[in-house]
Scaffold this motif. Sequence first.
Motif, PDB file in Angstrom:
ATOM      1  N   ALA A 298       0.835  -1.201   0.000  1.00 38.18           N
ATOM      2  CA  ALA A 298       0.000   0.000   0.000  1.00 38.18           C
ATOM      3  C   ALA A 298       0.873   1.255   0.000  1.00 38.18           C
ATOM      4  O   ALA A 298       0.535   2.262  -0.647  1.00 38.18           O
ATOM      5  CB  ALA A 298      -0.923  -0.001   1.212  1.00 38.18           C
ATOM      6  N   LEU A 299       1.998   1.219   0.713  1.00 39.95           N
ATOM      7  CA  LEU A 299       2.902   2.362   0.742  1.00 39.95           C
ATOM      8  C   LEU A 299       3.436   2.664  -0.652  1.00 39.95           C
ATOM      9  O   LEU A 299       3.469   3.818  -1.088  1.00 39.95           O
ATOM     10  CB  LEU A 299       4.068   2.083   1.693  1.00 39.95           C
ATOM     11  N   ILE A 300       3.837   1.622  -1.391  1.00 37.43           N
ATOM     12  CA  ILE A 300       4.390   1.800  -2.730  1.00 37.43           C
ATOM     13  C   ILE A 300       3.350   2.408  -3.662  1.00 37.43           C
ATOM     14  O   ILE A 300       3.659   3.277  -4.480  1.00 37.43           O
ATOM     15  CB  ILE A 300       4.899   0.446  -3.267  1.00 37.43           C
ATOM     16  N   ARG A 301       2.115   1.994  -3.527  1.00 34.39           N
ATOM     17  CA  ARG A 301       1.062   2.554  -4.374  1.00 34.39           C
ATOM     18  C   ARG A 301       0.746   3.998  -3.988  1.00 34.39           C
ATOM     19  O   ARG A 301       0.367   4.795  -4.840  1.00 34.39           O
ATOM     20  CB  ARG A 301      -0.215   1.719  -4.264  1.00 34.39           C
ATOM     21  N   ARG A 302       0.920   4.338  -2.712  1.00 32.46           N
ATOM     22  CA  ARG A 302       0.464   5.633  -2.217  1.00 32.46           C
ATOM     23  C   ARG A 302       1.516   6.729  -2.355  1.00 32.46           C
ATOM     24  O   ARG A 302       1.178   7.866  -2.658  1.00 32.46           O
ATOM     25  CB  ARG A 302       0.057   5.495  -0.751  1.00 32.46           C
ATOM     26  N   ARG A 303       2.787   6.408  -2.133  1.00 32.65           N
ATOM     27  CA  ARG A 303       3.817   7.453  -2.069  1.00 32.65           C
ATOM     28  C   ARG A 303       3.978   8.145  -3.419  1.00 32.65           C
ATOM     29  O   ARG A 303       4.330   7.513  -4.420  1.00 32.65           O
ATOM     30  CB  ARG A 303       5.148   6.854  -1.646  1.00 32.65           C
ATOM     31  N   PRO A 304       3.749   9.457  -3.479  1.00 32.65           N
ATOM     32  CA  PRO A 304       3.894  10.163  -4.754  1.00 32.65           C
ATOM     33  C   PRO A 304       5.319  10.152  -5.298  1.00 32.65           C
ATOM     34  O   PRO A 304       5.511  10.143  -6.512  1.00 32.65           O
ATOM     35  CB  PRO A 304       3.448  11.590  -4.422  1.00 32.65           C
ATOM     36  N   ASP A 305       6.328  10.178  -4.418  1.00 26.16           N
ATOM     37  CA  ASP A 305       7.695  10.209  -4.928  1.00 26.16           C
ATOM     38  C   ASP A 305       8.055   8.910  -5.633  1.00 26.16           C
ATOM     39  O   ASP A 305       8.805   8.917  -6.618  1.00 26.16           O
ATOM     40  CB  ASP A 305       8.681  10.524  -3.806  1.00 26.16           C
ATOM     41  N   ILE A 306       7.510   7.775  -5.170  1.00 26.88           N
ATOM     42  CA  ILE A 306       7.742   6.509  -5.858  1.00 26.88           C
ATOM     43  C   ILE A 306       7.067   6.536  -7.227  1.00 26.88           C
ATOM     44  O   ILE A 306       7.646   6.127  -8.238  1.00 26.88           O
ATOM     45  CB  ILE A 306       7.225   5.330  -5.016  1.00 26.88           C
ATOM     46  N   ARG A 307       5.841   7.019  -7.254  1.00 27.43           N
ATOM     47  CA  ARG A 307       5.113   7.115  -8.524  1.00 27.43           C
ATOM     48  C   ARG A 307       5.849   8.040  -9.491  1.00 27.43           C
ATOM     49  O   ARG A 307       5.958   7.750 -10.690  1.00 27.43           O
ATOM     50  CB  ARG A 307       3.698   7.612  -8.263  1.00 27.43           C
ATOM     51  N   GLY A 308       6.353   9.169  -8.984  1.00 29.18           N
ATOM     52  CA  GLY A 308       7.072  10.098  -9.842  1.00 29.18           C
ATOM     53  C   GLY A 308       8.339   9.488 -10.412  1.00 29.18           C
ATOM     54  O   GLY A 308       8.661   9.686 -11.599  1.00 29.18           O
ATOM     55  N   ALA A 309       9.084   8.738  -9.601  1.00 29.03           N
ATOM     56  CA  ALA A 309      10.304   8.094 -10.089  1.00 29.03           C
ATOM     57  C   ALA A 309       9.986   7.045 -11.146  1.00 29.03           C
ATOM     58  O   ALA A 309      10.723   6.889 -12.128  1.00 29.03           O
ATOM     59  CB  ALA A 309      11.053   7.459  -8.922  1.00 29.03           C
ATOM     60  N   GLU A 310       8.880   6.334 -10.969  1.00 30.12           N
ATOM     61  CA  GLU A 310       8.483   5.327 -11.960  1.00 30.12           C
ATOM     62  C   GLU A 310       8.092   5.983 -13.278  1.00 30.12           C
ATOM     63  O   GLU A 310       8.424   5.502 -14.365  1.00 30.12           O
ATOM     64  CB  GLU A 310       7.324   4.497 -11.392  1.00 30.12           C
ATOM     65  N   ARG A 311       7.402   7.121 -13.204  1.00 29.68           N
ATOM     66  CA  ARG A 311       7.001   7.824 -14.429  1.00 29.68           C
ATOM     67  C   ARG A 311       8.228   8.437 -15.138  1.00 29.68           C
ATOM     68  O   ARG A 311       8.268   8.488 -16.367  1.00 29.68           O
ATOM     69  CB  ARG A 311       5.996   8.921 -14.104  1.00 29.68           C
ATOM     70  N   SER A 312       9.220   8.885 -14.376  1.00 32.72           N
ATOM     71  CA  SER A 312      10.452   9.389 -14.978  1.00 32.72           C
ATOM     72  C   SER A 312      11.187   8.271 -15.709  1.00 32.72           C
ATOM     73  O   SER A 312      11.789   8.492 -16.770  1.00 32.72           O
ATOM     74  CB  SER A 312      11.360  10.000 -13.907  1.00 32.72           C
ATOM     75  N   LEU A 313      11.138   7.071 -15.162  1.00 35.54           N
ATOM     76  CA  LEU A 313      11.731   5.913 -15.835  1.00 35.54           C
ATOM     77  C   LEU A 313      11.012   5.625 -17.149  1.00 35.54           C
ATOM     78  O   LEU A 313      11.644   5.336 -18.172  1.00 35.54           O
ATOM     79  CB  LEU A 313      11.672   4.700 -14.910  1.00 35.54           C
ATOM     80  N   ALA A 314       9.682   5.721 -17.142  1.00 35.05           N
ATOM     81  CA  ALA A 314       8.927   5.500 -18.377  1.00 35.05           C
ATOM     82  C   ALA A 314       9.308   6.535 -19.434  1.00 35.05           C
ATOM     83  O   ALA A 314       9.466   6.212 -20.617  1.00 35.05           O
ATOM     84  CB  ALA A 314       7.428   5.556 -18.086  1.00 35.05           C
TER      85      ALA A 314
END
Length: 490
Positions: A306-322
Amino acid sequence: MGRLPQIRTVVPRADQPTPNPSLPGRGAVAAACALALAACTTAGPNYALPESAAVNRLSARGKFDSGHEKAFVDTPLPDHWWQLYGDPRLDGFVTEALAANTDLRAADANLRRADAVVAEVAAGRTLSTMLGGDTSLDRPYTTGGNLPGTLDYNLGITLAYPLDLSGRIRRGIEAAQGDAEAVAAARDNVRVTVAAETARSYAAACTANMVLAANTRILTLQRQTLDVTQRLQRGGRGTAFDVTRARTAVDQSEALIPSQVATRTAALYRLATLMGRAPADYPKDVATCAKPPALNRPLPIGDGSALIRRRPDIRGAERSLAAATARIGIATANLYPQVSLGGSAGFTGPVSSLGSTNAFHLGLGPLISWSFPNRVVVRAQIAQAGATADQALAQFDSTTLEALRQTETALSAYAREGDRNAALRRAQSSAARAADQAGTLYRFGRTDFLSLLTAQAALTTAQANLAASDALLVDRQVDVFKALGGGWQT
């Protein structure tokens, strides 16, 4: 986010079809078309995430290491966690801050700019038009005569639609969308910070009042002791030394008050600024808040998944990778020609025949633009894009692990502070009984003045430590909620 997909960074092989600058005339056009068709699958790798990424590890997605403490429960964290305190004032402050905070306004502007960039890149796949016209004067001096010449004109419209056979535009849109989604995640991360710091500032102002009240109670007790000591001295049962020591204790407690008032004022100013107000426009009722918001039940923390899905910084890093992965395709597309479907129509001829049907012309066909690439340069650019994607993957893993570390640290610190607070509460209770007993014994001459001062000093320390721990406990709660990444949801 769920289970993130897999990515493999792909660099075109040396045996992949590449332009041949030696092909002449129609052969070059045919080769260009063939290569363009070969690229129709979209150049570069499709975005996916490797199974070895930190977000896919079972240890990252399971229960928190500190989650077994009695201070926590693994139920989902509410989006608006501050509502757990049941404090209407806190709800109002956070709502106002999320609407008016200046950092959030800047983040919203950044997001609008990123969305505009996506729209600009996406416009590259739409029909483009160009209107043109020119005139020229021909004077045939070769005849030897000074003739007036012929005035010619050329009016027309040109249309072009990119076929994007190599996928350059598609990859560009993917990269721009990834960047925009990373900016959106950064904006959400600002919301998390604003919500947490607003709650922290409100709690800090209230806890400063609570500490100030505790110190005032201690000061009242010490002044009573000083008064008793002075009366005993006048009655011959005390000494000037006893009075001096009692007055020293009073002065030391009075010296603490200014710094505590300054702490409260700083928290009020910080609260006002977070809410988009001038510092002097802080909520006046908070200046007299007697105690901070309390949450006397286990904190809901969820789990690592749930933390991985919720944390915006994780989401942002994943989108930068994309986005970085898409740019590999942009670089790879430089190996292929750019093909558009074009058409033109207009009138050309002498001005004297303007409007004549004989002057009308119409053309339709593919437009091929291809600068024969330096293969070494292009492959170096592809390698650069691949290295950037590898760096983005490493940053993604680092962000994930750092988020888990912050959360585990916050959970442990809160649990341990809870244990410390309980012990300090017991110590304060014991010190209060001891000080009361010493006061009674001293008034009846059963103990000396030093014993009384020692007992009161112990009570002063115990009450000050408990008040500070109560304040720190709320601060640690906010640390937990901030680390869990709640509060960005609208």
